[in-house]
Design a protein around this motif. Structure first.
Motif, PDB file in Angstrom:
ATOM      1  N   UNK A   1      -0.380 -12.239  10.403  1.00 55.41           N
ATOM      2  CA  UNK A   1      -0.298 -11.157   9.519  1.00 55.41           C
ATOM      3  C   UNK A   1       0.698  -9.960  10.367  1.00 55.41           C
ATOM      4  N   UNK A   2       1.763  -9.327   9.378  1.00 54.01           N
ATOM      5  CA  UNK A   2       2.544  -8.530   9.889  1.00 54.01           C
ATOM      6  C   UNK A   2       2.369  -7.463   9.148  1.00 54.01           C
ATOM      7  N   UNK A   3       2.364  -6.174   9.879  1.00 54.15           N
ATOM      8  CA  UNK A   3       2.403  -5.003   9.323  1.00 54.15           C
ATOM      9  C   UNK A   3       3.818  -4.215   9.238  1.00 54.15           C
ATOM     10  N   UNK A   4       4.316  -3.752   8.190  1.00 51.38           N
ATOM     11  CA  UNK A   4       5.678  -3.140   8.099  1.00 51.38           C
ATOM     12  C   UNK A   4       5.589  -1.849   7.411  1.00 51.38           C
ATOM     13  N   UNK A   5       5.928  -0.768   8.165  1.00 47.22           N
ATOM     14  CA  UNK A   5       5.615   0.572   7.962  1.00 47.22           C
ATOM     15  C   UNK A   5       7.316   1.118   7.202  1.00 47.22           C
ATOM     16  N   UNK A   6       7.521   1.583   6.273  1.00 48.63           N
ATOM     17  CA  UNK A   6       8.493   2.069   5.663  1.00 48.63           C
ATOM     18  C   UNK A   6       8.529   3.305   4.821  1.00 48.63           C
ATOM     19  N   UNK A   7       9.637   3.913   4.346  1.00 46.91           N
ATOM     20  CA  UNK A   7       9.625   4.979   3.778  1.00 46.91           C
ATOM     21  C   UNK A   7      10.697   4.819   2.684  1.00 46.91           C
ATOM     22  N   UNK A   8      10.128   4.839   1.258  1.00 47.15           N
ATOM     23  CA  UNK A   8      11.017   4.856   0.224  1.00 47.15           C
ATOM     24  C   UNK A   8      11.674   6.107  -0.229  1.00 47.15           C
ATOM     25  N   UNK A   9      11.767   7.131   0.527  1.00 45.49           N
ATOM     26  CA  UNK A   9      12.452   8.301   0.515  1.00 45.49           C
ATOM     27  C   UNK A   9      11.327   9.322  -0.438  1.00 45.49           C
ATOM     28  N   UNK A  10      10.429   8.577  -0.969  1.00 43.38           N
ATOM     29  CA  UNK A  10       9.418   9.309  -1.643  1.00 43.38           C
ATOM     30  C   UNK A  10       8.082   9.505  -0.801  1.00 43.38           C
ATOM     31  N   UNK A  11       7.891   8.355  -0.165  1.00 40.23           N
ATOM     32  CA  UNK A  11       6.394   8.361   0.600  1.00 40.23           C
ATOM     33  C   UNK A  11       6.652   7.197   1.628  1.00 40.23           C
ATOM     34  N   UNK A  12       5.483   7.414   2.394  1.00 47.79           N
ATOM     35  CA  UNK A  12       5.272   6.296   3.524  1.00 47.79           C
ATOM     36  C   UNK A  12       4.737   5.037   2.741  1.00 47.79           C
ATOM     37  N   UNK A  13       4.897   4.083   3.273  1.00 44.11           N
ATOM     38  CA  UNK A  13       4.548   2.747   2.650  1.00 44.11           C
ATOM     39  C   UNK A  13       3.979   1.848   3.745  1.00 44.11           C
TER      40      UNK A  13
ATOM     41  N   UNK B   1       0.869  -1.150  -0.058  1.00 42.90           N
ATOM     42  CA  UNK B   1      -0.017   0.144  -0.087  1.00 42.90           C
ATOM     43  C   UNK B   1       0.943   1.221  -0.018  1.00 42.90           C
ATOM     44  N   UNK B   2       0.502   2.297  -0.751  1.00 43.04           N
ATOM     45  CA  UNK B   2       1.326   3.499  -0.920  1.00 43.04           C
ATOM     46  C   UNK B   2       0.120   4.471  -0.429  1.00 43.04           C
ATOM     47  N   UNK B   3       0.944   5.529   0.227  1.00 41.79           N
ATOM     48  CA  UNK B   3       0.115   6.688   0.991  1.00 41.79           C
ATOM     49  C   UNK B   3      -0.057   7.862   0.025  1.00 41.79           C
ATOM     50  N   UNK B   4       0.863   7.891  -0.943  1.00 45.04           N
ATOM     51  CA  UNK B   4       0.819   9.388  -1.528  1.00 45.04           C
ATOM     52  C   UNK B   4       0.034   9.398  -2.922  1.00 45.04           C
ATOM     53  N   UNK B   5      -0.126   8.135  -3.568  1.00 49.33           N
ATOM     54  CA  UNK B   5      -1.211   8.267  -4.659  1.00 49.33           C
ATOM     55  C   UNK B   5      -0.817   9.330  -5.678  1.00 49.33           C
ATOM     56  N   UNK B   6      -1.517   9.703  -6.871  1.00 49.61           N
ATOM     57  CA  UNK B   6      -1.141  10.615  -7.776  1.00 49.61           C
ATOM     58  C   UNK B   6      -1.215  11.970  -7.169  1.00 49.61           C
ATOM     59  N   UNK B   7      -2.272  12.218  -6.441  1.00 51.83           N
ATOM     60  CA  UNK B   7      -2.628  13.655  -5.977  1.00 51.83           C
ATOM     61  C   UNK B   7      -2.765  13.650  -4.316  1.00 51.83           C
ATOM     62  N   UNK B   8      -2.046  12.792  -3.817  1.00 47.09           N
ATOM     63  CA  UNK B   8      -2.268  12.513  -2.225  1.00 47.09           C
ATOM     64  C   UNK B   8      -1.396  13.598  -1.767  1.00 47.09           C
ATOM     65  N   UNK B   9      -1.246  13.681  -0.224  1.00 48.96           N
ATOM     66  CA  UNK B   9      -0.107  14.546   0.555  1.00 48.96           C
ATOM     67  C   UNK B   9       0.865  13.908   0.366  1.00 48.96           C
ATOM     68  N   UNK B  10       2.105  15.013   0.746  1.00 50.65           N
ATOM     69  CA  UNK B  10       3.653  14.646   0.671  1.00 50.65           C
ATOM     70  C   UNK B  10       3.778  13.898   2.129  1.00 50.65           C
ATOM     71  N   UNK B  11       4.253  12.572   1.981  1.00 55.44           N
ATOM     72  CA  UNK B  11       4.676  11.837   2.941  1.00 55.44           C
ATOM     73  C   UNK B  11       6.066  11.465   2.937  1.00 55.44           C
ATOM     74  N   UNK B  12       6.797  12.187   2.285  1.00 54.75           N
ATOM     75  CA  UNK B  12       8.213  11.822   2.353  1.00 54.75           C
ATOM     76  C   UNK B  12       9.230  11.980   3.686  1.00 54.75           C
ATOM     77  N   UNK B  13       8.540  12.751   4.468  1.00 58.24           N
ATOM     78  CA  UNK B  13       9.195  13.161   5.392  1.00 58.24           C
ATOM     79  C   UNK B  13       8.616  12.436   6.787  1.00 58.24           C
ATOM     80  N   UNK B  14       7.828  11.376   6.681  1.00 57.54           N
ATOM     81  CA  UNK B  14       7.195  10.542   7.631  1.00 57.54           C
ATOM     82  C   UNK B  14       7.909   9.261   7.511  1.00 57.54           C
TER      83      UNK B  14
END
Length: 323
Positions: free
Chosen positions: A273-285, A180-193
């Motif tokens: 079930x495992x939940x894994x939050x990470x940031x690919x430098x462009x967005x929170x995933x 799952x991606x947080x940003x999408x085409x028009x979503x908020x900037x999550x690069x710093x999260x």
């Protein structure tokens, strides 16, 4: 596919139940999508218009179209599964009837479908065994063929739909992975999260953001048991999902936690079930890795429902962090 297994399994009941479950899931997705119709949630006139409205409208329209495709997929797969299981039922009934006939004729049909003579000293014992072994093998082949055909028909439905449903969901066989991606085409900037930001948020109030009934306010520790209940409307829920926390990892690059299903979990005891939050430098995933032991529906459809629930989880985190 042993004789005892065929005798114990009622394929006609499985056909009815599977079709009802998948049809209900289809109705849930279609009705919820239509309730959130673009015309109700994004009015084309009034207080909101212009490029921002247009971008959001395009996003909502695309997502609604995909959800309706998923609803159609569930309905078609349910119908294919029902047809296949009905064929398996009739093939199984015929096979068991032939086994009984063979035993009435003086043979013994073992659990692995091997035929032997009840009295090997009879003059026609070898002829009987050869004749009935051929009959049993033919009917067993018909059952196995019905099983393979059912699998192929369901896979055909999935493959025909796959190009329009996107690459973010992967079925692993006995589980699934959501990417799952947080940003999408028009979503908020999550690069710093980062992962630690998510950890801090969830430790402040876990059930404020984790969208499942039974979640505690305090973030759970390893060993804690959570009486989770996933509520799916229109006959599909509530679904019991009690779990135990088995692992929590918190670093600069990874915030993840894992649950294992307890007794009465709808995916089966021992499911994880495992939940894994990470940031690919462009967005929170958020990646969700699930392994199921006794899911009531195929993993692909289970994952589609999970995508709605865990997509809401990620959305809650982003809404609290990015605005």
């Amino acid at each position: 596919m042993s004789r005892s297994a065929v005798m114990a399994w009622n394929a006609i009941d499985a056909a009815t139940t599977s079709n009802e479950i998948l049809t209900s899931m289809s109705i849930v997705i279609e009705e919820s999508t239509r309730q959130a119709d673009l015309g109700d949630s994004l009015p084309s006139s009034g207080s909101w218009s212009g490029p921002g409205y247009q971008a959001a409208a395009e996003g909502f329209t695309a997502r609604s179209r995909q959800n309706l495709q998923i609803a159609d997929l569930l309905f078609d797969a349910g119908a294919a599964l029902r047809r296949g299981l009905e064929e398996m039922h009739y093939a199984a009934v015929a096979l068991l009837a032939q086994a009984e006939a063979a035993e009435d004729a003086g043979c013994i049909v073992e659990d692995g479908w091997t035929v032997r003579a009840r009295n090997a000293a009879d003059d026609d014992a070898q002829v009987k065994v050869a004749t009935w072994q051929q009959v049993i093998s033919r009917y067993l082949h018909q059952l196995e063929q019905a099983d393979r055909t059912t699998s192929l028909d369901v896979q055909r439905v999935l493959l025909e739909a796959a190009p329009s449903l996107g690459p973010h969901l992967v079925s692993d066989g006995g589980g699934y992975t959501l990417q799952l991606k947080s940003k999408g085409e028009h979503g908020p900037d999550t690069s710093d999260i980062g992962p630690r930001d998510v950890a801090a948020l969830l430790r402040e109030c876990f059930n404020c953001y984790f969208p499942v009934e039974g979640a505690p306010k305090e973030f759970p520790d390893v060993g804690d048991e959570l009486p989770l209940v996933i509520d799916i409307p229109d006959g599909m829920g509530p679904m019991q999902a009690p779990v135990r926390v088995t692992e929590v990892v918190e670093t600069d690059d990874d915030f993840s936690f894992e649950f294992v299903g307890l007794e009465n979990h709808f995916d089966g005891e021992g499911s994880t079930v495992r939940f894994h939050f990470w940031n690919d430098t462009e967005q929170l995933r958020l990646n969700v890795y699930a392994n199921t032991t006794d899911a009531p529906v195929p993993d692909y459809f289970n994952a589609r429902v999970a995508e709605i629930v865990w997509g809401r989880f990620l959305g809650n985190v982003v809404s609290a962090s990015a605005y």
